[in-house]
Design a protein around this motif. Sequence first.
Motif, short mmCIF file in Angstrom:
data_model
loop_
_atom_site.label_atom_id
_atom_site.label_comp_id
_atom_site.label_asym_id
_atom_site.label_seq_id
_atom_site.Cartn_x
_atom_site.Cartn_y
_atom_site.Cartn_z
N ASP A 43 8.58 -54.78 -33.02
CA ASP A 43 7.70 -54.99 -33.90
C ASP A 43 6.24 -53.88 -34.03
OD1 ASP A 43 9.18 -56.91 -34.51
OD2 ASP A 43 7.76 -58.64 -33.98
N LEU A 44 5.76 -53.63 -32.76
CA LEU A 44 4.54 -52.87 -32.62
C LEU A 44 4.91 -51.42 -33.04
CD1 LEU A 44 3.31 -53.55 -29.00
CD2 LEU A 44 2.28 -54.07 -31.16
N VAL A 45 6.05 -50.95 -32.96
CA VAL A 45 6.51 -49.73 -33.56
C VAL A 45 6.64 -49.78 -34.93
CG1 VAL A 45 8.27 -47.85 -33.65
CG2 VAL A 45 7.55 -48.76 -31.49
N ALA A 53 16.65 -55.33 -37.73
CA ALA A 53 15.23 -55.21 -38.09
C ALA A 53 14.91 -54.01 -38.54
CB ALA A 53 14.39 -55.84 -36.77
N ALA A 54 15.41 -52.99 -37.93
CA ALA A 54 15.11 -51.35 -38.22
C ALA A 54 15.67 -51.04 -39.63
CB ALA A 54 15.58 -50.61 -37.09
N ILE A 55 16.84 -51.59 -39.84
CA ILE A 55 17.37 -51.41 -41.25
C ILE A 55 16.61 -52.09 -42.32
CG2 ILE A 55 19.37 -51.85 -42.83
CD1 ILE A 55 21.24 -51.37 -40.04
N ASP A 56 16.32 -53.27 -42.16
CA ASP A 56 15.34 -53.97 -43.02
C ASP A 56 14.11 -53.29 -43.33
OD1 ASP A 56 17.63 -55.62 -43.11
OD2 ASP A 56 16.88 -57.46 -42.02
N ALA A 57 13.31 -52.55 -42.25
CA ALA A 57 12.28 -51.89 -42.51
C ALA A 57 12.35 -50.75 -43.23
CB ALA A 57 11.55 -51.64 -41.07
N HIS A 58 13.89 -50.11 -43.54
CA HIS A 58 14.14 -48.90 -44.21
C HIS A 58 13.53 -47.86 -43.58
CE1 HIS A 58 15.00 -51.76 -47.46
NE2 HIS A 58 14.03 -52.37 -47.34
N THR A 109 14.39 -44.30 -40.73
CA THR A 109 15.69 -43.38 -40.89
C THR A 109 16.57 -43.78 -39.95
OG1 THR A 109 14.67 -41.83 -39.13
CG2 THR A 109 13.77 -41.51 -41.50
N PRO A 110 17.87 -43.25 -40.36
CA PRO A 110 18.83 -43.72 -39.49
C PRO A 110 18.82 -43.59 -38.07
CG PRO A 110 19.65 -42.68 -41.32
CD PRO A 110 18.26 -42.46 -41.44
N VAL A 111 18.24 -42.20 -37.88
CA VAL A 111 17.78 -41.91 -36.16
C VAL A 111 16.91 -42.99 -35.66
CG1 VAL A 111 17.02 -40.08 -34.89
CG2 VAL A 111 18.12 -39.48 -36.54
N ALA A 112 15.73 -43.38 -36.50
CA ALA A 112 14.85 -44.36 -35.92
C ALA A 112 15.64 -45.71 -35.81
CB ALA A 112 13.70 -44.48 -36.95
N VAL A 113 16.70 -46.07 -36.49
CA VAL A 113 17.51 -47.25 -36.52
C VAL A 113 18.09 -47.20 -35.11
CG1 VAL A 113 19.38 -48.62 -37.08
CG2 VAL A 113 17.83 -47.74 -38.83
N LEU A 114 18.60 -46.16 -34.74
CA LEU A 114 19.32 -45.83 -33.31
C LEU A 114 18.27 -46.20 -32.28
CD1 LEU A 114 21.59 -43.25 -33.99
CD2 LEU A 114 22.17 -45.60 -34.27
N ILE A 115 17.14 -45.50 -32.31
CA ILE A 115 16.06 -45.44 -31.29
C ILE A 115 15.46 -46.88 -31.12
CG2 ILE A 115 13.81 -44.67 -30.70
CD1 ILE A 115 14.52 -42.08 -31.93
N LEU A 116 15.06 -47.65 -32.24
CA LEU A 116 14.58 -48.81 -32.34
C LEU A 116 15.56 -49.98 -31.57
CD1 LEU A 116 12.50 -48.81 -35.21
CD2 LEU A 116 11.49 -48.90 -32.98
N ALA A 117 17.04 -49.77 -31.90
CA ALA A 117 18.00 -50.66 -31.46
C ALA A 117 18.00 -50.60 -30.10
CB ALA A 117 19.11 -50.35 -32.15
N LEU A 160 11.05 -61.36 -24.22
CA LEU A 160 10.28 -60.82 -25.18
C LEU A 160 9.80 -59.34 -25.38
CD1 LEU A 160 7.63 -63.81 -25.12
CD2 LEU A 160 9.84 -63.55 -26.45
N SER A 161 9.86 -58.69 -24.34
CA SER A 161 9.59 -57.38 -24.09
C SER A 161 10.07 -56.60 -25.38
CB SER A 161 9.70 -56.68 -22.98
OG SER A 161 9.00 -57.27 -21.80
N GLY A 162 11.36 -56.54 -25.27
CA GLY A 162 11.99 -55.41 -26.49
C GLY A 162 11.68 -55.60 -28.05
N GLY A 163 11.78 -57.36 -28.30
CA GLY A 163 11.22 -57.41 -29.74
C GLY A 163 9.83 -57.09 -29.96
N THR A 164 8.94 -57.29 -28.81
CA THR A 164 7.55 -56.86 -28.94
C THR A 164 7.37 -55.32 -29.19
OG1 THR A 164 6.80 -58.95 -27.66
CG2 THR A 164 5.42 -57.12 -27.75
#
Length: 204
Positions: free
Chosen positions: A47-49, A107-112, A114-122, A40-44
């Motif tokens: 979601d917080l970010v 999930a990051a892409i669906d949240a619209h 930035t591309p860099v943020a998508v990579l970081i969150l993934a 659960l840690s990664g998804g939590t």
Amino acid sequence: MLHALYLLGIAAFAASGVLAAHRAGMDPFGGLVLAFAAALSGGTLRDLVLGRHPLYWTHDRLLLVVIAAVAVATMLHLRRRPTLPHRTLMVVDAVGLAVVTVIGARAAIDAHVTPVAVLILAVLTGVTGEVVRDVLCGEFPPLLLREEVYATAALAGAAVHLALHAAGAGDTATTCVSAGLVFALRMTAVLRDLHLPRLRHVPD
């Protein structure tokens, strides 16, 4: 399909948590704690970010049942076969890393963001469970920080997922290709004992 895939990744991380607890000599309660922490840690954190409330696992009963069931089943298996090779943990962990990284990218892409943020969150979604698991097991530095091809595999998969999505590829193909890449990179590193270069001390 995405939810079923997520359940697979969560199940893999739950099993890896129990296997890590077994190697650390913990009791069944410790195994259960590590199963939930790893799963659960990664998804939590993701979601917080992203500011998503309530947290995804607080309203998904099936998710929590799967984690508990996989944890108990893994413990029962370990009672019958207590000596599992270390590589078993690596394989199960690689499955979890591959699937959860891709889910984090989606999930990051669906949240619209930035591309860099998508990579970081993934990457954060993929690796956080492993870090928490290793820290709770007293392993320091965690696997992530031991010259392992781990976060780099997640980053490569996230980048491919982002590129395929931008190119208009279908969701199924994008998910399978990017998750397959993460798993292939991680397992190649494990099987061939590949490591990233170690930082060298630079004299003052």
